[in-house]
Design a protein around this motif. Structure first.
Motif, short mmCIF file in Angstrom:
data_model
loop_
_atom_site.label_atom_id
_atom_site.label_comp_id
_atom_site.label_asym_id
_atom_site.label_seq_id
_atom_site.Cartn_x
_atom_site.Cartn_y
_atom_site.Cartn_z
N MET A 1 0.85 -1.18 0.00
CA MET A 1 0.00 0.00 0.00
C MET A 1 0.89 1.25 0.00
O MET A 1 1.96 1.24 0.57
N THR A 2 0.44 2.32 -0.59
CA THR A 2 1.23 3.53 -0.71
C THR A 2 0.78 4.61 0.28
O THR A 2 0.89 5.78 -0.02
N ASP A 3 0.32 4.21 1.43
CA ASP A 3 -0.11 5.19 2.42
C ASP A 3 1.07 6.05 2.85
O ASP A 3 2.21 5.61 2.91
N LYS A 4 0.76 7.30 3.15
CA LYS A 4 1.74 8.27 3.66
C LYS A 4 1.03 9.12 4.70
O LYS A 4 -0.19 9.21 4.73
N GLN A 5 1.81 9.79 5.50
CA GLN A 5 1.27 10.83 6.37
C GLN A 5 1.23 12.10 5.51
O GLN A 5 2.12 12.34 4.70
N ILE A 6 0.22 12.90 5.67
CA ILE A 6 0.04 14.09 4.83
C ILE A 6 1.29 14.96 4.84
O ILE A 6 1.70 15.49 3.81
N TYR A 7 1.94 15.10 5.98
CA TYR A 7 3.13 15.95 6.08
C TYR A 7 4.38 15.31 5.46
O TYR A 7 5.41 15.95 5.36
N GLU A 8 4.28 14.04 5.04
CA GLU A 8 5.40 13.36 4.37
C GLU A 8 5.30 13.42 2.85
O GLU A 8 6.22 13.00 2.16
N LEU A 9 4.18 13.93 2.32
CA LEU A 9 4.04 13.99 0.87
C LEU A 9 5.16 14.83 0.27
O LEU A 9 5.52 15.88 0.81
N ALA A 10 5.68 14.37 -0.86
CA ALA A 10 6.76 15.06 -1.56
C ALA A 10 6.35 15.32 -3.00
O ALA A 10 5.34 14.78 -3.47
N ILE A 11 7.13 16.10 -3.67
CA ILE A 11 6.86 16.45 -5.07
C ILE A 11 6.71 15.18 -5.91
O ILE A 11 5.80 15.07 -6.74
N ASP A 12 7.58 14.20 -5.71
CA ASP A 12 7.51 12.94 -6.47
C ASP A 12 6.19 12.21 -6.22
O ASP A 12 5.65 11.58 -7.14
N ASP A 13 5.68 12.26 -5.01
CA ASP A 13 4.40 11.61 -4.71
C ASP A 13 3.27 12.25 -5.52
O ASP A 13 2.42 11.55 -6.08
N LEU A 14 3.29 13.57 -5.61
CA LEU A 14 2.26 14.26 -6.38
C LEU A 14 2.44 14.06 -7.88
O LEU A 14 1.46 14.08 -8.63
N ALA A 15 3.67 13.85 -8.32
CA ALA A 15 3.92 13.56 -9.73
C ALA A 15 3.37 12.18 -10.08
O ALA A 15 2.83 11.97 -11.17
N SER A 16 3.50 11.23 -9.16
CA SER A 16 3.01 9.87 -9.40
C SER A 16 1.50 9.77 -9.31
O SER A 16 0.87 9.06 -10.09
N PHE A 17 0.92 10.44 -8.32
CA PHE A 17 -0.52 10.42 -8.10
C PHE A 17 -0.98 11.85 -7.83
O PHE A 17 -0.55 12.45 -6.85
N GLY A 18 -1.86 12.37 -8.66
CA GLY A 18 -2.30 13.76 -8.53
C GLY A 18 -3.41 13.98 -7.53
O GLY A 18 -3.68 15.11 -7.14
N VAL A 19 -4.08 12.90 -7.11
CA VAL A 19 -5.16 13.01 -6.14
C VAL A 19 -4.94 11.99 -5.03
O VAL A 19 -4.66 10.82 -5.30
N TRP A 20 -5.07 12.45 -3.80
CA TRP A 20 -4.93 11.58 -2.62
C TRP A 20 -6.17 11.78 -1.75
O TRP A 20 -6.82 12.83 -1.81
N TYR A 21 -6.48 10.78 -0.93
CA TYR A 21 -7.62 10.92 -0.03
C TYR A 21 -7.27 10.42 1.37
O TYR A 21 -6.28 9.72 1.56
N PHE A 22 -8.10 10.83 2.32
CA PHE A 22 -7.93 10.44 3.72
C PHE A 22 -8.86 9.25 3.98
O PHE A 22 -10.08 9.44 4.10
#
Length: 148
Positions: A1-22
């Motif tokens: 699973m690719t779960d992250k803490q919101i404060y750990e999101l990085a530019i690469d994470d947003l490049a890979s997936f443009g939408v995240w949910y809680f």
């Protein structure tokens, strides 16, 4: 699973997936857990964030995210710019008056780029949200104020 803490999101994470949910269920570590959203039908009632572009008045450009909300008010979209060094700037601070001094030296440089225009990416059929940021925002009594 690719779960992250919101404060750990990085530019690469947003490049890979443009939408995240809680994911607010037992599969999540806590309320700060975010997960990539592949199909918006899988979470019709979850809070989501969407990748956004930010352009400073000085021409600088950055990637970050917005909490997706059709109203587009700063207190609901809570704009965040992510930086290459892993630091970030959040433009909504709730009831706490913000200070640029609380940010890393790299993040403080963004102050020179004010004002910022922003636009969310139109992903998963979510309409674009766009606007302008004059500074770091907070709730001052019963009104929204900002620090330049």
């Amino acid at each position: 699973m690719t779960d992250k803490q919101i404060y750990e999101l990085a530019i690469d994470d947003l490049a890979s997936f443009g939408v995240w949910y809680f994911p607010m269920d037992e599969s999540a570590e806590d309320e700060l857990t975010v997960r990539p959203l592949i199909d918006k039908e899988t979470c019709t009632d979850a809070q989501i964030i969407v990748r956004a572009s930010f352009v400073g008045g000085d021409g600088s450009s950055y990637v970050g995210y917005l909490y997706w909300d059709g109203g587009g008010e700063v207190e609901y979209i809570k704009p965040v710019i992510l930086l290459e060094d892993g630091s970030f700037v959040t433009f909504w601070n709730g009831m706490v008056e913000p200070s640029w001094a609380d940010y890393s030296a790299r993040a403080q440089e963004l102050r020179n780029g004010l004002p910022f225009s922003y636009a969310s990416d139109s992903l998963l059929e979510l309409p674009e949200i766009s606007g302008r940021l004059e500074g770091l925002y907070y709730l001052d009594g019963d009104r929204i104020s900002w620090v330049c």
